[in-house]
Scaffold this motif. Structure first.
Motif, PDB file in Angstrom:
ATOM      1  N   MET A   1       0.841  -1.190   0.000  1.00 36.05           N
ATOM      2  CA  MET A   1       0.000   0.000   0.000  1.00 36.05           C
ATOM      3  C   MET A   1       0.883   1.250   0.000  1.00 36.05           C
ATOM      4  SD  MET A   1      -3.305  -0.560   0.241  1.00 36.05           S
ATOM      5  CE  MET A   1      -3.893  -2.181  -0.072  1.00 36.05           C
ATOM      6  N   PRO A   2       0.503   2.224  -0.766  1.00 34.51           N
ATOM      7  CA  PRO A   2       1.259   3.477  -0.743  1.00 34.51           C
ATOM      8  C   PRO A   2       0.971   4.253   0.537  1.00 34.51           C
ATOM      9  CG  PRO A   2      -0.549   3.604  -2.305  1.00 34.51           C
ATOM     10  CD  PRO A   2      -0.531   2.202  -1.769  1.00 34.51           C
ATOM     11  N   SER A   3       1.914   5.066   0.934  1.00 30.07           N
ATOM     12  CA  SER A   3       1.746   5.917   2.108  1.00 30.07           C
ATOM     13  C   SER A   3       1.266   7.290   1.644  1.00 30.07           C
ATOM     14  CB  SER A   3       3.077   6.040   2.846  1.00 30.07           C
ATOM     15  OG  SER A   3       2.917   6.865   3.974  1.00 30.07           O
ATOM     16  N   ILE A   4       0.207   7.776   2.284  1.00 33.03           N
ATOM     17  CA  ILE A   4      -0.333   9.100   1.994  1.00 33.03           C
ATOM     18  C   ILE A   4      -0.024   9.975   3.208  1.00 33.03           C
ATOM     19  CG2 ILE A   4      -2.383  10.460   1.421  1.00 33.03           C
ATOM     20  CD1 ILE A   4      -1.840   8.391  -0.725  1.00 33.03           C
ATOM     21  N   ARG A   5       0.570  11.143   2.945  1.00 37.45           N
ATOM     22  CA  ARG A   5       0.955  12.062   4.014  1.00 37.45           C
ATOM     23  C   ARG A   5       0.074  13.305   3.927  1.00 37.45           C
ATOM     24  NH1 ARG A   5       4.633  12.763   7.335  1.00 37.45           N
ATOM     25  NH2 ARG A   5       6.749  13.235   7.326  1.00 37.45           N
ATOM     26  N   PHE A   6      -0.424  13.731   5.084  1.00 37.61           N
ATOM     27  CA  PHE A   6      -1.218  14.947   5.183  1.00 37.61           C
ATOM     28  C   PHE A   6      -1.158  15.448   6.623  1.00 37.61           C
ATOM     29  CE2 PHE A   6      -3.876  11.271   5.760  1.00 37.61           C
ATOM     30  CZ  PHE A   6      -4.695  11.571   6.841  1.00 37.61           C
ATOM     31  N   ARG A   7      -1.715  16.618   6.872  1.00 39.13           N
ATOM     32  CA  ARG A   7      -1.777  17.167   8.214  1.00 39.13           C
ATOM     33  C   ARG A   7      -3.214  17.054   8.710  1.00 39.13           C
ATOM     34  NH1 ARG A   7       1.391  19.076   5.100  1.00 39.13           N
ATOM     35  NH2 ARG A   7      -0.014  20.518   4.076  1.00 39.13           N
ATOM     36  N   LEU A   8      -3.392  16.313   9.783  1.00 45.44           N
ATOM     37  CA  LEU A   8      -4.717  16.129  10.378  1.00 45.44           C
ATOM     38  C   LEU A   8      -4.773  16.921  11.677  1.00 45.44           C
ATOM     39  CD1 LEU A   8      -7.509  14.813  10.497  1.00 45.44           C
ATOM     40  CD2 LEU A   8      -6.425  12.840  11.608  1.00 45.44           C
ATOM     41  N   ASN A   9      -5.596  17.935  11.698  1.00 47.95           N
ATOM     42  CA  ASN A   9      -5.739  18.797  12.870  1.00 47.95           C
ATOM     43  C   ASN A   9      -4.387  19.329  13.330  1.00 47.95           C
ATOM     44  OD1 ASN A   9      -8.529  18.381  12.851  1.00 47.95           O
ATOM     45  ND2 ASN A   9      -8.315  16.510  14.040  1.00 47.95           N
ATOM     46  N   GLY A  10      -3.542  19.682  12.342  1.00 44.51           N
ATOM     47  CA  GLY A  10      -2.248  20.271  12.620  1.00 44.51           C
ATOM     48  C   GLY A  10      -1.120  19.290  12.871  1.00 44.51           C
ATOM     49  N   VAL A  11      -1.403  18.009  12.826  1.00 44.93           N
ATOM     50  CA  VAL A  11      -0.395  16.981  13.107  1.00 44.93           C
ATOM     51  C   VAL A  11      -0.053  16.243  11.821  1.00 44.93           C
ATOM     52  CG1 VAL A  11       0.091  14.863  14.403  1.00 44.93           C
ATOM     53  CG2 VAL A  11      -1.254  16.696  15.461  1.00 44.93           C
ATOM     54  N   GLU A  12       1.250  16.174  11.503  1.00 42.30           N
ATOM     55  CA  GLU A  12       1.688  15.401  10.332  1.00 42.30           C
ATOM     56  C   GLU A  12       1.216  13.962  10.495  1.00 42.30           C
ATOM     57  OE1 GLU A  12       3.197  16.205   7.459  1.00 42.30           O
ATOM     58  OE2 GLU A  12       3.296  18.316   8.000  1.00 42.30           O
ATOM     59  N   THR A  13       0.597  13.446   9.472  1.00 41.10           N
ATOM     60  CA  THR A  13       0.013  12.109   9.523  1.00 41.10           C
ATOM     61  C   THR A  13       0.395  11.339   8.271  1.00 41.10           C
ATOM     62  OG1 THR A  13      -1.856  13.008  10.761  1.00 41.10           O
ATOM     63  CG2 THR A  13      -2.188  10.859   9.733  1.00 41.10           C
ATOM     64  N   ASP A  14       0.787  10.093   8.448  1.00 46.43           N
ATOM     65  CA  ASP A  14       1.063   9.167   7.348  1.00 46.43           C
ATOM     66  C   ASP A  14       0.136   7.983   7.519  1.00 46.43           C
ATOM     67  OD1 ASP A  14       3.331  10.028   5.684  1.00 46.43           O
ATOM     68  OD2 ASP A  14       4.441   9.969   7.572  1.00 46.43           O
ATOM     69  N   ILE A  15      -0.473   7.571   6.429  1.00 50.43           N
ATOM     70  CA  ILE A  15      -1.346   6.394   6.485  1.00 50.43           C
ATOM     71  C   ILE A  15      -1.036   5.500   5.305  1.00 50.43           C
ATOM     72  CG2 ILE A  15      -3.283   7.506   5.320  1.00 50.43           C
ATOM     73  CD1 ILE A  15      -3.896   5.356   8.297  1.00 50.43           C
ATOM     74  N   ASP A  16      -0.831   4.235   5.578  1.00 49.68           N
ATOM     75  CA  ASP A  16      -0.646   3.242   4.523  1.00 49.68           C
ATOM     76  C   ASP A  16      -2.006   2.628   4.250  1.00 49.68           C
ATOM     77  OD1 ASP A  16       2.116   3.544   4.261  1.00 49.68           O
ATOM     78  OD2 ASP A  16       2.487   2.235   5.968  1.00 49.68           O
ATOM     79  N   ALA A  17      -2.579   2.985   3.132  1.00 46.69           N
ATOM     80  CA  ALA A  17      -3.917   2.495   2.807  1.00 46.69           C
ATOM     81  C   ALA A  17      -4.138   2.620   1.309  1.00 46.69           C
ATOM     82  CB  ALA A  17      -4.975   3.303   3.559  1.00 46.69           C
ATOM     83  N   ASP A  18      -5.158   1.941   0.842  1.00 49.10           N
ATOM     84  CA  ASP A  18      -5.562   2.050  -0.556  1.00 49.10           C
ATOM     85  C   ASP A  18      -5.903   3.513  -0.829  1.00 49.10           C
ATOM     86  OD1 ASP A  18      -6.878   2.087  -2.994  1.00 49.10           O
ATOM     87  OD2 ASP A  18      -8.176   0.390  -2.520  1.00 49.10           O
ATOM     88  N   PRO A  19      -5.238   4.161  -1.768  1.00 50.47           N
ATOM     89  CA  PRO A  19      -5.488   5.580  -2.027  1.00 50.47           C
ATOM     90  C   PRO A  19      -6.893   5.884  -2.540  1.00 50.47           C
ATOM     91  CG  PRO A  19      -3.921   4.687  -3.616  1.00 50.47           C
ATOM     92  CD  PRO A  19      -4.183   3.613  -2.611  1.00 50.47           C
ATOM     93  N   ASP A  20      -7.631   4.852  -2.955  1.00 52.80           N
ATOM     94  CA  ASP A  20      -9.003   5.063  -3.414  1.00 52.80           C
ATOM     95  C   ASP A  20     -10.037   4.918  -2.292  1.00 52.80           C
ATOM     96  OD1 ASP A  20      -8.552   5.750  -6.095  1.00 52.80           O
ATOM     97  OD2 ASP A  20      -8.246   3.647  -6.618  1.00 52.80           O
ATOM     98  N   ARG A  21      -9.594   4.598  -1.082  1.00 57.02           N
ATOM     99  CA  ARG A  21     -10.539   4.547   0.043  1.00 57.02           C
ATOM    100  C   ARG A  21     -11.028   5.949   0.356  1.00 57.02           C
ATOM    101  NH1 ARG A  21      -8.138   1.017   4.908  1.00 57.02           N
ATOM    102  NH2 ARG A  21      -9.989   1.776   5.976  1.00 57.02           N
ATOM    103  N   SER A  22     -12.197   6.040   0.930  1.00 55.15           N
ATOM    104  CA  SER A  22     -12.735   7.361   1.267  1.00 55.15           C
ATOM    105  C   SER A  22     -12.010   7.927   2.482  1.00 55.15           C
ATOM    106  CB  SER A  22     -14.236   7.288   1.546  1.00 55.15           C
ATOM    107  OG  SER A  22     -14.491   6.728   2.816  1.00 55.15           O
ATOM    108  N   LEU A  23     -11.896   9.239   2.497  1.00 53.18           N
ATOM    109  CA  LEU A  23     -11.304   9.910   3.638  1.00 53.18           C
ATOM    110  C   LEU A  23     -12.094   9.594   4.901  1.00 53.18           C
ATOM    111  CD1 LEU A  23      -9.333  11.890   4.944  1.00 53.18           C
ATOM    112  CD2 LEU A  23     -10.795  13.765   4.104  1.00 53.18           C
ATOM    113  N   LEU A  24     -13.409   9.533   4.800  1.00 50.91           N
ATOM    114  CA  LEU A  24     -14.242   9.213   5.959  1.00 50.91           C
ATOM    115  C   LEU A  24     -13.880   7.855   6.532  1.00 50.91           C
ATOM    116  CD1 LEU A  24     -16.544   9.951   7.864  1.00 50.91           C
ATOM    117  CD2 LEU A  24     -18.119   8.895   6.220  1.00 50.91           C
ATOM    118  N   ASP A  25     -13.700   6.867   5.677  1.00 47.40           N
ATOM    119  CA  ASP A  25     -13.341   5.517   6.126  1.00 47.40           C
ATOM    120  C   ASP A  25     -12.021   5.543   6.894  1.00 47.40           C
ATOM    121  OD1 ASP A  25     -13.603   2.698   6.306  1.00 47.40           O
ATOM    122  OD2 ASP A  25     -12.278   2.466   4.575  1.00 47.40           O
ATOM    123  N   ILE A  26     -11.056   6.287   6.403  1.00 51.93           N
ATOM    124  CA  ILE A  26      -9.742   6.385   7.046  1.00 51.93           C
ATOM    125  C   ILE A  26      -9.851   7.161   8.364  1.00 51.93           C
ATOM    126  CG2 ILE A  26      -7.421   7.366   6.820  1.00 51.93           C
ATOM    127  CD1 ILE A  26      -7.971   4.794   5.132  1.00 51.93           C
TER     128      ILE A  26
END
Length: 156
Positions: A1-26
């Motif tokens: 799974m690819p790693s997606i990096r973003f800032r969630l509520n000001g905190v750097e976040t990395d998630i290894d998940a299917d990039p086509d999953r919904s943000l809500l699901d994650i």
């Protein structure tokens, strides 16, 4: 799974998940955010709204790949119990929430509006909340709460 990096509520976040999953699901799954709710799953109700950058978006139909390197804010990042956001204080003061299911999405829509327009009119607020469904009938109180929060923020 690819790693997606973003800032969630000001905190750097990395998630290894299917990039086509919904943000809500994650958000509700591995990230354990309980604010965004599943409502319709089709971007029709606003219960899952979060802020991406400065725009309210439905997390149910936002794909994970689309938020890479972006700032995501959920209701958990809006304020704290010790220091609530002016919107949170205003919604309480105006008794603008009842069952609470829709409120986190409405708060996100309202917060995005106030990021873009510090002095909204009642019509501006109604337009910003138009895609948020609330079956409790608190709409007029919600509009008053957003205007109250805007006035508080302008006075600071």
């Amino acid at each position: 799974m690819p790693s997606i990096r973003f800032r969630l509520n000001g905190v750097e976040t990395d998630i290894d998940a299917d990039p086509d999953r919904s943000l809500l699901d994650i958000l509700r799954g591995p990230l354990r955010m309980t604010g965004p709710h599943f409502g319709c799953g089709a971007n029709e109700c606003g219960a899952c709204n979060v802020i991406v950058g400065d725009r309210a978006v439905a997390a149910c139909d936002t794909r994970l790949w689309s938020i890479a390197d972006k700032d995501i804010t959920t209701v958990e990042g809006l304020g704290t119990e010790q220091r609530p956001h002016p919107l949170q204080r205003a919604f309480i003061a105006e008794q603008a929430l009842q069952c609470g299911y829709c409120v986190s999405g409405i708060l996100m829509s309202a917060a995005a509006l106030l990021m873009q327009n510090r002095n909204p009119t009642g019509e501006d607020v109604r337009a910003a909340l138009d895609r948020n469904l609330c079956r409790c009938g608190s709409h007029n109180r919600m509009v008053r709460a957003v205007l109250r929060a805007a006035a508080e923020m302008a006075a600071q």
